[in-house]
Every structure is written in C-alpha cells, then in structure tokens.
Write a protein that holds these residues in place. Structure first.
Motif, mmCIF file in Angstrom:
data_model
loop_
_atom_site.group_PDB
_atom_site.id
_atom_site.type_symbol
_atom_site.label_atom_id
_atom_site.label_comp_id
_atom_site.label_asym_id
_atom_site.label_seq_id
_atom_site.Cartn_x
_atom_site.Cartn_y
_atom_site.Cartn_z
ATOM 1 N N GLU A 128 -12.668 2.330 -1.920
ATOM 2 C CA GLU A 128 -12.601 2.085 -0.481
ATOM 3 C C GLU A 128 -13.804 1.284 -0.002
ATOM 4 N N ARG B 15 -7.171 -1.173 -5.331
ATOM 5 C CA ARG B 15 -6.220 -0.072 -5.397
ATOM 6 C C ARG B 15 -5.723 0.149 -6.829
ATOM 7 N N GLY C 255 -13.374 -2.324 -1.096
ATOM 8 C CA GLY C 255 -12.256 -2.959 -0.405
ATOM 9 C C GLY C 255 -12.627 -3.518 0.948
ATOM 10 N N GLU D 12 0.850 -1.183 0.000
ATOM 11 C CA GLU D 12 0.000 0.000 0.000
ATOM 12 C C GLU D 12 0.893 1.243 0.000
ATOM 13 N N PRO E 18 -7.269 -5.729 -1.053
ATOM 14 C CA PRO E 18 -7.138 -4.274 -1.217
ATOM 15 C C PRO E 18 -6.318 -3.895 -2.441
#
Length: 274
Positions: A141, A190, A144, A66, A186
C-alpha cells in the motif's frame, strides 16, 4: 502475433492469441512480465506448430480489476478454463518465471494433461523472491502511493535487473508499459502483495508424481532465481533433463535468444519423434 482475442472468465477479461498450424504449443509468462517476451519465439514456431499466447489476469493486456485475486491458485484455474475454451488436450507447455508454478499447479492439482513441459528460469519451488520483491510484498500500500515518475523508474530498474546483458530501450518500454498509469501502478504492487509461497510448497510435494517429459532450462547468471534452484528442481522431477545457458540471466529471452530458441526447437522436435 497479436493478442486479438478475449476470453471472459469470472469477471475477468483474458487477452490471448493463436497462430500457425500443427501440434499445439502454449506459452506461459511470469511476473512482472507478459506474453510479450514469448512473441518472437511463438512467431518462429508458428510455421510448424499452433502456438498460443495469453496474458494472465492482472498482467499485460488482460484486465487488472482491484479485488480480483491473482495468486498462483487463481491463475491455475484461469489457465484450466482457457485450455477448455481452446478445447486443447495434451499441448506442449513452455513456461517462464511464475508461469512455471501456474502450469505445474494446473497439471498436478487441476489434472490438465500436457504432452511435455519446458520450465525456463521458473518460480516453482521455495524459496523465491528477490530482496526488492520481498520489500514490496511487505509494503504494497505504501509503494502504491508513490508518484508516477518514481514508480516508473522503479519498475524499469527492477525489470532491467532481470537481464544479465542489458535490455534495449524499446524492449524495456514494452515490458514496463503495462505497469504504468492509474490501472497499471496499483496492479503492479497488488500482484506482489498476493504472492503466497505456500503454493510452491504444495507443488514441491507432488513433483515426484510427474510422469510427463520435462525440460528445465536456466540461465547461469540468473540473479533472481539462481541455478542452484534449477539443480534442485531437476533432482525433484524424475522425468526431467536440465540445460544451463551461459551468459544468460533471468530474462534469457533477451540475453541469449538464439540459445533459447535452439533449446525449444530441439525439445519440441524430440517430442514429435517420441
């Protein structure tokens, strides 16, 4: 052919592999895939070529940290660094999906030299992105945070939709697995959230600068990026030829593997003669 090697670049770990001998051929994958879809083709070509596979940062077996950008520009820089690590000059490059945008940008802006470029159902010029892709792009988001079993069902359905003829269960397992778990889930959202079509507009403006041989290959049943885009791309690249493969969707590798292998082999043979 396994991705047994690792290349460290700006805090990222890029998985890659090499096999065979002869002229260099580099494969580039797209999203939401990995180098796995190119493995059978690389294996077959390794008798006559030195083949290279790699997973882009944020994909497959490469790191998915991330905070590390995974946009087209970053991937093109990673590709250039990896090519320098391999000490390659003028390899043949074969790209699928957004590997097309990455390889084009690395050549047009990063001045990487290729002997030839094959673009297979690529993300290269605007517009692009399915309705699902656009929805995820706008709500990364929220999605996720989905329960893992719902996320996995979505990813499997999404990948399946890229095939016109349908995928075997083991194939679907292999393509979906990198996007599961605490790291994969995620990372899936992303990489879509960071998608920026501006890179495609910038590529499009420079396509008339291409002087290398380019082969555009497209499935006639590609519902993700319709053949109309293939015709536009072909028209924009002066030094290009176009082949349409019947009964193949976006995942032409699994829908019509023999036809794609014939295209690749014939293209590389022509380049060796020239």
């Amino acid at each position: 052919m396994d991705l047994s090697e690792r290349f460290e670049w700006e805090g990222r770990r890029i998985a890659w592999g090499r096999a065979g001998s002869g002229p260099a051929v580099v494969f580039c994958h797209g999203t939401p895939f990995s180098s796995a879809l190119w493995k059978p083709f690389a294996d077959a070509l390794s008798r006559d070529f030195t083949v290279y596979l790699w997973d882009m940062p944020g994909y497959g077996q490469s790191s998915k940290h991330e905070g590390h950008p995974v946009d087209f520009g970053t991937q093109a820089e990673a590709f250039a660094a990896l090519m320098a690590h391999w000490q390659l000059d003028r390899p043949h490059v074969i790209a699928h999906d957004f590997g097309g945008a990455v390889s084009l940008r690395a050549h047009l802006f990063g001045r990487l030299n290729y002997s030839s470029l094959m673009l297979v159902d690529v993300v290269a010029i605007p517009p692009s992105g399915s309705p699902f892709f656009q929805f995820v792009h706008d709500n990364p988001e929220l999605l996720g945070q989905l329960p893992a079993y719902i996320h996995e069902a979505i990813v499997r359905s999404y990948i399946s939709n890229a095939s016109h003829q349908g995928l075997r269960d083991d194939t679907l397992d292999e393509l979906a697995e990198p996007w599961t778990g605490e790291v994969g889930q995620p990372a899936f959202y992303r990489q879509i959230a960071e998608y920026d079509e501006q890179f495609l507009h910038e590529n499009e403006k420079r396509l008339d600068n291409l002087t290398i041989p380019v082969r555009v290959v497209w499935g006639t049943q590609d519902s993700w990026i319709p053949p109309e885009i293939a015709h536009r791309l072909h028209a924009l690249i002066t030094e290009s030829t176009l082949a349409l493969v019947p009964d193949a969707g976006h995942l032409i590798h699994y829908d019509e593997p023999a036809a794609l292998m014939d295209e690749i082999r014939a293209w590389l043979d022509i380049q060796r003669v020239n």
